[in-house]
Design an enzyme around this catalytic site. Structure first.
Site, short mmCIF file in Angstrom:
data_model
loop_
_atom_site.label_atom_id
_atom_site.label_comp_id
_atom_site.label_asym_id
_atom_site.label_seq_id
_atom_site.Cartn_x
_atom_site.Cartn_y
_atom_site.Cartn_z
N THR A 59 -2.06 1.75 2.78
CA THR A 59 -1.29 2.29 1.65
C THR A 59 -0.92 3.72 2.01
O THR A 59 -1.78 4.61 2.01
CB THR A 59 -2.11 2.25 0.35
OG1 THR A 59 -2.48 0.90 0.07
CG2 THR A 59 -1.29 2.80 -0.82
N LYS B 187 4.05 -1.30 -3.14
CA LYS B 187 2.60 -1.11 -3.21
C LYS B 187 2.23 0.04 -4.13
O LYS B 187 1.31 -0.07 -4.97
CB LYS B 187 2.05 -0.88 -1.80
CG LYS B 187 0.60 -0.43 -1.74
CD LYS B 187 -0.36 -1.46 -2.29
CE LYS B 187 -1.80 -0.99 -2.07
NZ LYS B 187 -2.78 -1.87 -2.73
N LYS C 155 -5.28 9.47 -4.64
CA LYS C 155 -4.34 9.61 -3.52
C LYS C 155 -3.07 8.81 -3.75
O LYS C 155 -1.95 9.31 -3.56
CB LYS C 155 -5.04 9.17 -2.23
CG LYS C 155 -4.19 9.25 -0.96
CD LYS C 155 -3.55 7.92 -0.58
CE LYS C 155 -4.56 6.87 -0.18
NZ LYS C 155 -3.89 5.61 0.29
#
Length: 288
Positions: free
Chosen positions: A91, A167, A236
């Site tokens: 990711t 994503k 994050k």
């Protein structure tokens, strides 16, 4: 296929095991070699370059910095032995995904973005949902690997960064669901209703989906360790979504709220807990 796996965190280990079960020859590399302990059927190699070779290489690293350090700064695309294709399954930011596509293009190494949805137990069972984007012919070459690791592969076009945008959008919605459950549970508790009872009702009726049921059960039980998806990683990802939204002029005001609440959780020592621990922020603010 002869495949190298770079990155043996909780997700990478399960993915490597799924590849072995499917009959692929798997070489693995991790910055800390002991991460490969207990992985049967793999060959641990001493350098990332030895894993970045063969029919395909898979990277499953924690963030932009880790991936950049290994692939770009590590000079793997300049080495003599390079893979037939690179499946980037981490990711990462949309910006880095675009940069990597350009760098791979210049190096002549086919590049596919293939981030995943699923927790470590899902990776272990080869049942991930894999979001993929890139050249269709290259994706078909990688199909045996994708099928070994995932229950379904979801294509999103020929530009790899689109998979990374999908994503990040998905993770934004996931964190938003946890925030909603945390606030709703705190609200119910304020009126004398057990938050666990509320979540049991709603996650088995109006919101009977895997995210609500799984994270709702963790919130109801106060079960935040061991982490399946760490709260710090959620912070994050929300940061990456905000950066990518700014690049295209799309306001995401609630993402800002989520970032601040995740920061609150980290500042109170919950960063290494499961993402479900975000619910503790609402509980704490309500005095419960």
């Amino acid at each position: 296929m002869d495949v190298g796996v770079i990155g043996l965190g909780r997700m990478g280990r399960g993915m490597a095991q799924s590849l072995v079960r499917a009959g692929h020859r798997v070489r693995v590399w991790n910055r800390t070699p002991s991460a490969a302990d207990g992985l049967d059927g793999v060959t641990l190699v001493p350098t990332a370059a030895e894993a970045f070779a063969g029919d395909a290489a898979i990277t499953m690293l924690s963030d932009d910095a880790a991936l950049r350090s290994v692939i770009v700064e590590g000079g793997l695309l300049d080495s003599g032995t390079r893979p037939g294709l690179h499946l980037s399954m981490s990711t990462i930011s949309v910006a880095l995904a675009q940069e990597l596509a350009a760098i791979h293009g210049r190096a002549g190494v086919p590049y596919i973005a293939a981030p995943v949805f699923g927790r470590p137990d899902v990776a272990q069972n080869g049942a991930l949902n894999i979001v993929v984007a890139g050249d269709a012919a290259v994706i078909e070459v990688a199909r045996p690997l994708l099928d070994a690791m995932g229950a379904k592969t979801w294509p999103f076009g020929t530009e790899p960064h689109r998979a990374n945008a999908v994503k990040l959008a998905g993770n934004f919605m996931l964190v938003a669901a946890i925030e909603a459950m945390g606030e709703a549970a705190a609200f119910a508790e304020g009126h004398g209703v057990a938050g666990a009872d509320l979540l049991d009702l709603l996650t088995n009726t109006l919101f009977a989906s895997p995210v609500y049921k799984g994270y709702g059960a963790s919130i109801a039980a106060g079960r935040y360790e061991p982490p399946g998806f760490g709260l710090r990683l959620g912070l994050k990802d929300i940061g990456l979504a905000l950066s990518a939204s700014a690049e295209v002029g799309v306001p995401m005001p609630f993402a800002g709220v989520l970032r601040d609440n995740l920061l609150d959780a980290v500042s109170h020592g919950d960063g290494d807990k499961d993402l479900a621990a975000l619910a503790l922020v609402s509980a704490r603010r309500s005095g419960r």
